[in-house]
Design an enzyme around this catalytic site. Structure first.
Site, PDB file in Angstrom:
ATOM      1  N   TYR A 228     -82.115 -89.240 -42.288  1.00 52.93           N
ATOM      2  CA  TYR A 228     -81.086 -90.013 -41.590  1.00 52.93           C
ATOM      3  C   TYR A 228     -79.826 -90.133 -42.443  1.00 52.93           C
ATOM      4  O   TYR A 228     -78.705 -89.891 -41.970  1.00 52.93           O
ATOM      5  CB  TYR A 228     -81.641 -91.401 -41.250  1.00 52.93           C
ATOM      6  CG  TYR A 228     -80.719 -92.253 -40.425  1.00 52.93           C
ATOM      7  CD1 TYR A 228     -80.633 -92.085 -39.048  1.00 52.93           C
ATOM      8  CD2 TYR A 228     -79.934 -93.254 -41.007  1.00 52.93           C
ATOM      9  CE1 TYR A 228     -79.789 -92.870 -38.268  1.00 52.93           C
ATOM     10  CE2 TYR A 228     -79.093 -94.042 -40.247  1.00 52.93           C
ATOM     11  CZ  TYR A 228     -79.025 -93.851 -38.875  1.00 52.93           C
ATOM     12  OH  TYR A 228     -78.179 -94.632 -38.116  1.00 52.93           O
TER      13      TYR A 228
ATOM     14  N   VAL B 166     -78.829 -83.467 -26.349  1.00 53.83           N
ATOM     15  CA  VAL B 166     -77.602 -83.252 -27.113  1.00 53.83           C
ATOM     16  C   VAL B 166     -77.746 -82.135 -28.148  1.00 53.83           C
ATOM     17  O   VAL B 166     -76.748 -81.543 -28.563  1.00 53.83           O
ATOM     18  CB  VAL B 166     -77.166 -84.573 -27.783  1.00 53.83           C
ATOM     19  CG1 VAL B 166     -78.051 -84.903 -28.976  1.00 53.83           C
ATOM     20  CG2 VAL B 166     -75.713 -84.536 -28.198  1.00 53.83           C
TER      21      VAL B 166
END
Length: 248
Positions: A153, A59
């Site tokens: 994150y 991706v």
């Protein structure tokens, strides 16, 4: 004619249960991830495997993403939904112990990937007849409240919230809807360690409640089947016992 959805990170976890849920409601699917053998497993679990196109790729790789959307149009001729689900985490260590490479890997998977898929999807949504489509981004509780030692994150998920809002705004005139789903405590390989013990801001390590990821898939399927004049900008689904409200 069945609607068409691309699911990134469809090889396991949230991507897999979402594929299964969408297949039950009649969607044609394009399953995308790096692990081909796991994608084939997901395909076999779907109600109509013949209506699932498997595409292996990364991706975060621009050419790989372009190839994904090219193959989708070649197979189905249109696109109705993209679920930007693929993502990763970094080691839960103090920021001074993280390398630039570790930080960039998370940003590439969690932000660059959704950007690339959003860009390609909007090109199709604007040009097809009837015009429009829907994008769902996999956000996180961390888009609002971080865990300890989660700077890469958490940064990526805050950015996804911005991407979601911008996509919703810029897509408004073209019948393009965009949602962020913020998941806390779904029982997947990524989260399973939290049931054994998750570090809390006060230094304790406690077992956190988890819930069946199938409920996330059902939520994705519900949003996907809404008419395009209805937008769910953000939705939170989490374990009732998760220490989020009042976390700290």
């Amino acid at each position: 004619m069945a609607k068409v959805a691309i699911i990134t990170g469809a090889s396991s976890g949230i991507g897999r249960v979402s594929a299964v849920a969408l297949s039950k409601t009649g969607w044609s699917l394009v399953l995308f991830a790096r692990r081909l053998e796991k994608l084939v497993e997901t395909q076999r679990l779907c109600d109509n495997p013949d209506q699932c196109l498997v595409v292996q790729g990364d991706v975060a790789n621009e050419e790989s993403v372009k190839d994904l959307f090219k193959k989708t149009l070649e197979r189905y001729g249109r696109l109705d939904l993209v679920f930007n689900n693929a993502g990763m985490n970094s080691p839960q260590v103090p920021i001074e112990e993280l390398s630039l490479q570790q930080f960039q890997q998370v940003i590439n998977a969690n932000l660059i990937g959704p950007f690339l898929c959003t860009r390609e999807a909007i090109r199709i949504f604007k040009s097809q007849t009837p015009q429009g489509g829907r994008i769902i981004n996999n956000g996180s509780i961390s888009a609002y409240t971080p865990r300890p030692h989660s700077a890469p994150y958490t940064s990526s998920k805050h950015a996804i919230l911005g991407l979601t809002k911008s996509t919703s705004l810029d897509g408004r005139a073209y019948n393009i809807a965009c949602t962020e789903i913020d998941i806390g405590g779904a029982r997947t390989d990524m989260a399973i360690g939290h049931s054994a013990g998750a570090l809390q801001p006060d230094g304790r390590v406690i077992s956190e409640a988890l819930f069946d990821a199938e409920h996330v898939g059902n939520t994705i399927a519900y949003i996907a089947d809404l008419p395009l004049d209805v937008t769910v900008l953000t939705v939170n689904i989490m374990a009732t016992g998760m220490p989020y409200v009042g976390r700290g």
